[in-house]
Write a protein that holds these residues in place. Sequence first.
Motif, PDB file in Angstrom:
ATOM      1  N   ALA A  76       5.691   5.897 -26.832  1.00  0.00           N
ATOM      2  CA  ALA A  76       5.347   6.660 -25.404  1.00  0.00           C
ATOM      3  C   ALA A  76       6.464   6.587 -24.326  1.00  0.00           C
ATOM      4  N   LEU A  77       6.475   7.620 -23.609  1.00  0.00           N
ATOM      5  CA  LEU A  77       7.460   7.535 -22.401  1.00  0.00           C
ATOM      6  C   LEU A  77       6.758   7.851 -21.163  1.00  0.00           C
ATOM      7  N   GLY A  78       7.118   7.163 -19.957  1.00  0.00           N
ATOM      8  CA  GLY A  78       6.586   7.402 -18.803  1.00  0.00           C
ATOM      9  C   GLY A  78       7.520   7.312 -17.682  1.00  0.00           C
ATOM     10  N   ALA A  79       7.023   8.261 -16.527  1.00  0.00           N
ATOM     11  CA  ALA A  79       7.774   8.016 -15.232  1.00  0.00           C
ATOM     12  C   ALA A  79       6.865   7.885 -14.206  1.00  0.00           C
ATOM     13  N   GLU A  80       7.368   6.916 -13.391  1.00  0.00           N
ATOM     14  CA  GLU A  80       6.476   6.838 -12.006  1.00  0.00           C
ATOM     15  C   GLU A  80       7.187   6.721 -10.855  1.00  0.00           C
ATOM     16  N   LEU A  81       6.727   7.031  -9.924  1.00  0.00           N
ATOM     17  CA  LEU A  81       7.101   7.274  -8.406  1.00  0.00           C
ATOM     18  C   LEU A  81       6.266   6.787  -7.204  1.00  0.00           C
TER      19      LEU A  81
ATOM     20  N   ALA B  92       0.925  -1.232   0.026  1.00  0.00           N
ATOM     21  CA  ALA B  92      -0.010   0.001   0.123  1.00  0.00           C
ATOM     22  C   ALA B  92       0.996   1.156   0.077  1.00  0.00           C
ATOM     23  N   GLY B  93       0.375   2.568  -0.345  1.00  0.00           N
ATOM     24  CA  GLY B  93       1.297   3.671  -0.329  1.00  0.00           C
ATOM     25  C   GLY B  93       0.615   4.648  -1.358  1.00  0.00           C
ATOM     26  N   VAL B  94       1.408   5.468  -1.689  1.00  0.00           N
ATOM     27  CA  VAL B  94       1.106   6.552  -2.798  1.00  0.00           C
ATOM     28  C   VAL B  94       1.802   6.578  -3.901  1.00  0.00           C
ATOM     29  N   SER B  95       1.350   6.935  -5.223  1.00  0.00           N
ATOM     30  CA  SER B  95       1.942   6.512  -6.542  1.00  0.00           C
ATOM     31  C   SER B  95       1.430   7.722  -7.304  1.00  0.00           C
ATOM     32  N   GLY B  96       2.462   8.084  -8.262  1.00  0.00           N
ATOM     33  CA  GLY B  96       2.387   9.200  -9.046  1.00  0.00           C
ATOM     34  C   GLY B  96       3.073   9.025 -10.375  1.00  0.00           C
ATOM     35  N   GLU B  97       2.249   9.035 -11.568  1.00  0.00           N
ATOM     36  CA  GLU B  97       2.646   8.760 -12.750  1.00  0.00           C
ATOM     37  C   GLU B  97       2.465   9.819 -13.862  1.00  0.00           C
ATOM     38  N   LEU B  98       3.245  10.014 -14.758  1.00  0.00           N
ATOM     39  CA  LEU B  98       3.299  11.037 -16.043  1.00  0.00           C
ATOM     40  C   LEU B  98       3.421  10.059 -17.289  1.00  0.00           C
TER      41      LEU B  98
END
Length: 703
Positions: free
Chosen positions: A551-556, A535-541
Amino acid sequence: MPETVKSHLRYMCFLCCWTAAAIALSAGAQADGISSYGTPGLIDMPSATATRDGTLSWTTSLLPDHTRNSLHFQITPRLSGVFRYSILRGYDQNEDRFDRSFDVHYLMREESAQFPALAIGLRDFGGTGLFASEYLVASKHFLDSRLTVSGGIGWGRLGSFGRFSNPLGVIDDRFDTRPGPIRDINETGRVSFNHFFRGDAALFGGIEYQASERLRLAVEYSSDAYTEEVKRMGFEHRTPLNFGLDYRATKNLTFKAFVIGGAQAGFGLTYVIDPRAPQFPGGIERNTPALMPQADIVALGWKAGDIDSSRSRLSRALKVQGLDLESYAESDTTARVVLANPTYPNIAEALGRAARVMANTLPAALSTFEITLAVEGMPTSSSTFRRADLHTLETAWDGSWQSFVRADIADAPTRLAPDAGSYPRLNWALTPYYSTEFFDPDNPLRIDFGAQASLHYTLAPGVSLTAVVRQKAFGTLDQSTRLSDSVLPHVRSDAALYDKFSGPRISILTADYLFRPASALYGRLSAGYFEAMFAGVSGELLWYPQGSRLALGAELNYLGQRDPESRLGLTDYRVASGHLSAYYDFGQGYRGEIDAGRYLAKDWGATISFDREFDNGFRVGAFFTLTDVSFDDFGEGSFDKGIRLSIPISWLSGEPGRGALSQTVRPIQRDGGARVEIANRLYEQVRGTNESEMQNQWGKFWR
């Protein structure tokens, strides 16, 4: 003349006589079979043939105390791969051996009128080495392809009977010696480049004859002496001649019988699946009404500007087609809508149905239709159609292609405000579920069945809450007694502890926000319980321009490990993980993906994935991950790898639907290279609405 040479000559004379007898007979189908190893071949030996491009085949072969289960996929017309799971009873000092292995087979050149086909292959190149071998084989068809003659040279296990010094030794003396077999379980799973085409070699060959449309006969001279089986399991090997027959019961199912080594009788079956041949080829979705003549629309007296009436008619008609109207507006002669598509896996079909419904329900003065597609309320792409083009192309022989050329497909970074009543929106379902675990030496297959309640509550465009609760009914996942011996944080190897939890289990509980930061950009923010273990928090672009193959992506992510003995509690383990990703569409359904970054066990590395996806959504893929965790520290298997399969529900039922049955199979699940599972990563959410993807599937626009 040495006795061994005389013996080989006798066997070769027998094969020649068998060939002459077969030529004197007749039949009507091509004599290309699947071997007991699941690869194109005779009985045990390979051949320089290939199955139909894109097909999957499952082969089970049963010998005394020896079972092979092989999944074969024809990746390209010339390249195929196999994942095999074998069980050998009493192989390790009366202990059973459960073996996992991979093969690859490549058709180097196709057959011509003068020359045979030529293939090269690796057998068990990434497993324990139990079946490790390499080969070069040629095959030629005769008698209108009813007779196939194959011959080749093998190394490793295929160089164990009638062996001689490696002819490649004239190139480099390193080819003369082959390293010994793998003894340490922690060394399994590695690609043993220093074994390839080394050590003694041997010749093999055989004949396949299609005696009738259903019956295939085969005889082969095998270069496999079954050395270890003879030594460890009491396997009898009296002769290199193997005999077999196949009986094709249906177009998909073939039964096999064979004799190995003159003493061991075996049986098996092969089942073939063609992803391009769904159970209901044309589908059984409801028909779309034909376009009404313009004069009839005019006669109905509908007026442009009567927004409420037009919206009401359109919404009802779209609902019948399985589409949800979120927004409606008119501007001069243009009608603009925002649609959600919960029904059609083929986005072009959804657009085609929506455009025809608009033409039949909106005033004649509206000559242009602009359809914006939304995913969870987030706008993705906008397609504009002219009413006149729809009428002109509806019955044109090339209407699908022409409609794509005339459509104006563009990015949609913004959208109309939602109509009153569009939000909030609640969807829920109560369905069965299953969960699997493969290749535990104590039990090769464990499985749970139960009930799953899922709820999805969309508060506003892009803002949603998701919950999935599972209750096990029966199964065996909780019976595993093996404890993890991993030297890494136990981010996956303690999975069995989570399966022992009794009572309802919250699998997913998340809040998500999908948004468009700018043109060609997509964003996601998520928080909650993503999966059973984290569980936690996630961000993606994600950067994904319309019409682009790249396509290019980044996730943290910042994550905590869930407590296996608690529904919502966490352990003390915390990790910041994240990846930079690149996605590329190679065309013809082939897709590649690279994800580089930090994993759950705080290791750094990259995952390389390759998938083949058919137009109907059927997908087959493979992946591997290499990180800074050494092979020894990773443990058994050496590094994370596996295959994955996704079968759309619509492929099985014929009914349109967005769901799929998906399964990932790893030889073993360890802690290195593990990534958190997030249900709505952006690329898979939005790629179906990208112009490059829709172009491939536009043939269903008029469905």
